[in-house]
Motif scaffolding. Structure first.
Motif, PDB file in Angstrom:
ATOM      1  N   ARG A 177     -44.662   9.364 -12.507  1.00  0.00           N
ATOM      2  CA  ARG A 177     -45.294  10.662 -12.262  1.00  0.00           C
ATOM      3  C   ARG A 177     -44.736  11.792 -13.110  1.00  0.00           C
ATOM      4  O   ARG A 177     -45.378  12.832 -13.234  1.00  0.00           O
ATOM      5  N   ASP A 178     -43.573  11.625 -13.674  1.00  0.00           N
ATOM      6  CA  ASP A 178     -42.828  12.774 -14.184  1.00  0.00           C
ATOM      7  C   ASP A 178     -42.634  12.770 -15.689  1.00  0.00           C
ATOM      8  O   ASP A 178     -41.886  13.585 -16.197  1.00  0.00           O
ATOM      9  N   ARG A 179     -43.283  11.848 -16.387  1.00  0.00           N
ATOM     10  CA  ARG A 179     -43.012  11.709 -17.810  1.00  0.00           C
ATOM     11  C   ARG A 179     -44.304  11.829 -18.617  1.00  0.00           C
ATOM     12  O   ARG A 179     -45.404  11.765 -18.088  1.00  0.00           O
ATOM     13  N   LEU A 180     -44.153  11.994 -19.939  1.00  0.00           N
ATOM     14  CA  LEU A 180     -45.317  12.117 -20.802  1.00  0.00           C
ATOM     15  C   LEU A 180     -46.078  10.806 -20.920  1.00  0.00           C
ATOM     16  O   LEU A 180     -47.291  10.798 -21.127  1.00  0.00           O
ATOM     17  N   LEU A 181     -45.378   9.679 -20.815  1.00  0.00           N
ATOM     18  CA  LEU A 181     -46.020   8.366 -20.868  1.00  0.00           C
ATOM     19  C   LEU A 181     -45.832   7.681 -19.511  1.00  0.00           C
ATOM     20  O   LEU A 181     -44.781   7.096 -19.254  1.00  0.00           O
ATOM     21  N   PRO A 182     -46.819   7.763 -18.607  1.00  0.00           N
ATOM     22  CA  PRO A 182     -46.656   7.138 -17.288  1.00  0.00           C
ATOM     23  C   PRO A 182     -46.524   5.620 -17.398  1.00  0.00           C
ATOM     24  O   PRO A 182     -47.233   4.978 -18.179  1.00  0.00           O
ATOM     25  N   VAL A 183     -45.614   5.059 -16.629  1.00  0.00           N
ATOM     26  CA  VAL A 183     -45.422   3.608 -16.550  1.00  0.00           C
ATOM     27  C   VAL A 183     -45.681   3.200 -15.105  1.00  0.00           C
ATOM     28  O   VAL A 183     -45.053   3.737 -14.180  1.00  0.00           O
ATOM     29  N   LEU A 184     -46.614   2.267 -14.903  1.00  0.00           N
ATOM     30  CA  LEU A 184     -47.016   1.854 -13.563  1.00  0.00           C
ATOM     31  C   LEU A 184     -46.742   0.378 -13.337  1.00  0.00           C
ATOM     32  O   LEU A 184     -46.801  -0.427 -14.273  1.00  0.00           O
ATOM     33  N   LEU A 185     -46.465   0.040 -12.085  1.00  0.00           N
ATOM     34  CA  LEU A 185     -46.422  -1.354 -11.645  1.00  0.00           C
ATOM     35  C   LEU A 185     -47.661  -1.624 -10.794  1.00  0.00           C
ATOM     36  O   LEU A 185     -48.065  -0.767 -10.008  1.00  0.00           O
ATOM     37  N   PRO A 186     -48.264  -2.795 -10.935  1.00  0.00           N
ATOM     38  CA  PRO A 186     -49.407  -3.103 -10.060  1.00  0.00           C
ATOM     39  C   PRO A 186     -48.955  -3.285  -8.618  1.00  0.00           C
ATOM     40  O   PRO A 186     -47.794  -3.584  -8.343  1.00  0.00           O
ATOM     41  N   LEU A 187     -49.904  -3.090  -7.686  1.00  0.00           N
ATOM     42  CA  LEU A 187     -49.575  -3.197  -6.266  1.00  0.00           C
ATOM     43  C   LEU A 187     -49.267  -4.628  -5.850  1.00  0.00           C
ATOM     44  O   LEU A 187     -48.522  -4.851  -4.908  1.00  0.00           O
ATOM     45  N   GLY A 188     -49.892  -5.600  -6.532  1.00  0.00           N
ATOM     46  CA  GLY A 188     -49.706  -6.987  -6.121  1.00  0.00           C
ATOM     47  C   GLY A 188     -50.456  -7.307  -4.855  1.00  0.00           C
ATOM     48  O   GLY A 188     -50.004  -8.121  -4.044  1.00  0.00           O
ATOM     49  N   ASP A 189     -51.621  -6.673  -4.647  1.00  0.00           N
ATOM     50  CA  ASP A 189     -52.387  -6.876  -3.423  1.00  0.00           C
ATOM     51  C   ASP A 189     -53.437  -7.966  -3.627  1.00  0.00           C
ATOM     52  O   ASP A 189     -53.413  -8.703  -4.612  1.00  0.00           O
ATOM     53  N   PHE A 190     -54.391  -8.062  -2.677  1.00  0.00           N
ATOM     54  CA  PHE A 190     -55.362  -9.149  -2.704  1.00  0.00           C
ATOM     55  C   PHE A 190     -56.331  -9.058  -3.884  1.00  0.00           C
ATOM     56  O   PHE A 190     -57.029 -10.028  -4.197  1.00  0.00           O
ATOM     57  N   LEU A 191     -56.387  -7.901  -4.558  1.00  0.00           N
ATOM     58  CA  LEU A 191     -57.210  -7.779  -5.754  1.00  0.00           C
ATOM     59  C   LEU A 191     -56.431  -8.167  -7.015  1.00  0.00           C
ATOM     60  O   LEU A 191     -57.002  -8.710  -7.963  1.00  0.00           O
ATOM     61  N   ASP A 192     -55.136  -7.879  -7.032  1.00  0.00           N
ATOM     62  CA  ASP A 192     -54.315  -8.182  -8.207  1.00  0.00           C
ATOM     63  C   ASP A 192     -53.996  -9.667  -8.328  1.00  0.00           C
ATOM     64  O   ASP A 192     -54.051 -10.242  -9.428  1.00  0.00           O
ATOM     65  N   VAL A 193     -53.628 -10.291  -7.206  1.00  0.00           N
ATOM     66  CA  VAL A 193     -53.100 -11.660  -7.247  1.00  0.00           C
ATOM     67  C   VAL A 193     -54.075 -12.647  -7.876  1.00  0.00           C
ATOM     68  O   VAL A 193     -53.690 -13.447  -8.747  1.00  0.00           O
ATOM     69  N   PRO A 194     -55.375 -12.631  -7.490  1.00  0.00           N
ATOM     70  CA  PRO A 194     -56.285 -13.598  -8.137  1.00  0.00           C
ATOM     71  C   PRO A 194     -56.685 -13.213  -9.556  1.00  0.00           C
ATOM     72  O   PRO A 194     -57.275 -14.032 -10.273  1.00  0.00           O
ATOM     73  N   ALA A 195     -56.352 -11.985  -9.975  1.00  0.00           N
ATOM     74  CA  ALA A 195     -56.769 -11.542 -11.312  1.00  0.00           C
ATOM     75  C   ALA A 195     -56.022 -12.258 -12.410  1.00  0.00           C
ATOM     76  O   ALA A 195     -56.583 -12.519 -13.486  1.00  0.00           O
ATOM     77  N   ILE A 196     -54.743 -12.592 -12.170  1.00  0.00           N
ATOM     78  CA  ILE A 196     -53.946 -13.209 -13.229  1.00  0.00           C
ATOM     79  C   ILE A 196     -52.739 -13.900 -12.621  1.00  0.00           C
ATOM     80  O   ILE A 196     -52.168 -13.434 -11.628  1.00  0.00           O
ATOM     81  N   THR A 197     -52.349 -15.028 -13.190  1.00  0.00           N
ATOM     82  CA  THR A 197     -51.136 -15.727 -12.776  1.00  0.00           C
ATOM     83  C   THR A 197     -50.013 -15.405 -13.758  1.00  0.00           C
ATOM     84  O   THR A 197     -50.243 -14.833 -14.833  1.00  0.00           O
ATOM     85  N   ALA A 198     -48.806 -15.783 -13.396  1.00  0.00           N
ATOM     86  CA  ALA A 198     -47.667 -15.567 -14.296  1.00  0.00           C
ATOM     87  C   ALA A 198     -47.889 -16.287 -15.619  1.00  0.00           C
ATOM     88  O   ALA A 198     -47.605 -15.760 -16.705  1.00  0.00           O
ATOM     89  N   GLN A 199     -48.402 -17.507 -15.552  1.00  0.00           N
ATOM     90  CA  GLN A 199     -48.617 -18.300 -16.769  1.00  0.00           C
ATOM     91  C   GLN A 199     -49.686 -17.650 -17.657  1.00  0.00           C
ATOM     92  O   GLN A 199     -49.555 -17.609 -18.887  1.00  0.00           O
TER      93      GLN A 199
END
Length: 376
Positions: A177-199
């Protein structure tokens, strides 16, 4: 020392994995006014009276806000050289402020404050100190933490300590929230998990990474891949090879960063140290790329290719958020194009990088500079 100023707590844009929720909006600071505005400064002061506690809270909020502003504008290596204004000078640097959630009882005062700093006065202060700074906001970067373990690769699992380390680093540095280049982590919820696996993340499957980027309004998704390796020698210990991986042939893959732990340093502590290094470096890379260089100024004749006047209004809006362009003169305008004269700071390469973060691309063809929107 500059670091003696006490900043208030920083609010993070992260949630634990597995917690369903709405995808956070990217916290880009769009214009100069936003860049010089520091929000959510938490005050909790006690003094002889509630009025005295409020006065103390304002003094400390100005100090905390100035520190956070310096963290936003400056390279990490330059913050120790930043001037430390006295209380009366800090008051003069603040153009106005807002107070919310105000509570006062007896000798205690609590509130959440917003401080708006005078951009021209802060610029003058930094230029007098000969310290470079950036005013270019970038679009959010989404980071996917993949951790290699003896049991396999982790991404969304609760025991992914690399995610925990990055979450802590993002909160500590104010990166969400506080920088010129925001860095986000995904929530890891029911929409994120099926979107992509670690592999799939390690293989940089573009379509799947794009799904997550769009959900979070991010410019790109970066896979931060941590691979553990033992240390040789009688002391033992662990080390991690950290790779920053981006999809696309246009990116030059940097070599992995090796982070070594002391013989008795816990696994999680080594990862936390690695996460802080990576997050701070991402911020510094952007700041260095977009530093305002007042010693180098140039002029460009630029033609914007248009499909409509609506597109021209959108391009104007994006150019307005680019501090490197100090002056823009419109020479001609039609439904198919706009001819402009720019006066800008820095080099064409830095200008092009900053334009890219505004969704614009600047190219040179046969000595002519052409501006267009990047296809989404």
């Amino acid at each position: 020392m500059f670091c003696s100023l006490a900043a208030g707590p920083v609010l993070a844009q992260v949630q634990p994995y597995g917690q369903p929720g709405r995808a956070p909006a990217p916290q880009k600071v769009a214009g100069v006014q936003d860049i010089y505005t520091i929000r959510d400064i938490m005050a909790d002061e006690t003094a002889e009276t509630a009025i005295a506690a409020r006065d103390l809270a304002l003094v400390n909020a100005r100090r905390a806000g100035f520190l956070r502003l310096m963290r936003r504008l400056l390279l990490q290596e330059d913050r120790a050289r930043a001037p430390i204004p006295a209380d009366d000078q800090l008051a003069d640097l603040v153009s106005n402020f807002e107070v919310a959630d105000e509570k006062s009882s007896g000798q205690r005062y609590l509130a959440r404050l917003t401080m708006r700093f005078d951009a021209d006065k802060v610029r003058a202060l930094l230029r007098q100190a000969n310290i470079g700074f950036s005013e270019s906001a970038g679009r959010a970067t989404l980071v996917l933490p993949v951790l290699d373990t003896p049991d396999g690769q982790l991404l969304w699992e609760e025991n992914n300590e690399w995610h925990a380390a990055l979450s802590s680093a993002i909160e500590e540095t104010g990166a969400a929230r506080d920088r010129l280049l925001p860095v986000l982590l995904p929530l890891g919820d029911f929409l994120d998990v099926p979107a992509i696996t670690a592999q799939q993340a390690v293989r940089l499957e573009q379509a799947r990474l794009d799904i997550l980027s769009r959900r979070y309004g991010a410019e790109e998704a970066v896979v931060l891949h941590a691979v553990q390796s033992p240390l040789s020698g009688p002391g033992g210990g662990i080390a991690f090879e950290i790779s920053q991986r981006r999809p696309g042939d246009h990116w030059e893959m940097p070599p992995p960063e090796r982070i070594q732990g002391a013989s008795d340093e816990p696994f999680a502590a080594v990862l936390r140290r690695a996460a802080l290094l990576i997050v701070n470096r991402m911020q510094d890379d952007w700041t260095r790329q977009t530093l305002l260089d007042f010693s180098a100024q140039g002029s460009l004749e630029v033609t914007a290719m248009l499909s409509s006047l609506t597109e021209w209004r959108e391009i104007q809006k994006r150019l307005a958020g680019l501090p490197m362009i100090r002056q823009m003169e419109l020479r001609a305008l039609s439904v198919t194009g706009a001819q402009m004269q720019w006066l800008y700071l820095g080099t064409p390469e830095k200008l092009s990088a900053a334009l890219g973060q505004q969704g614009l691309t600047l190219t040179e063809e046969a000595g002519q500079w052409r501006l267009s929107r990047i296809s989404q």
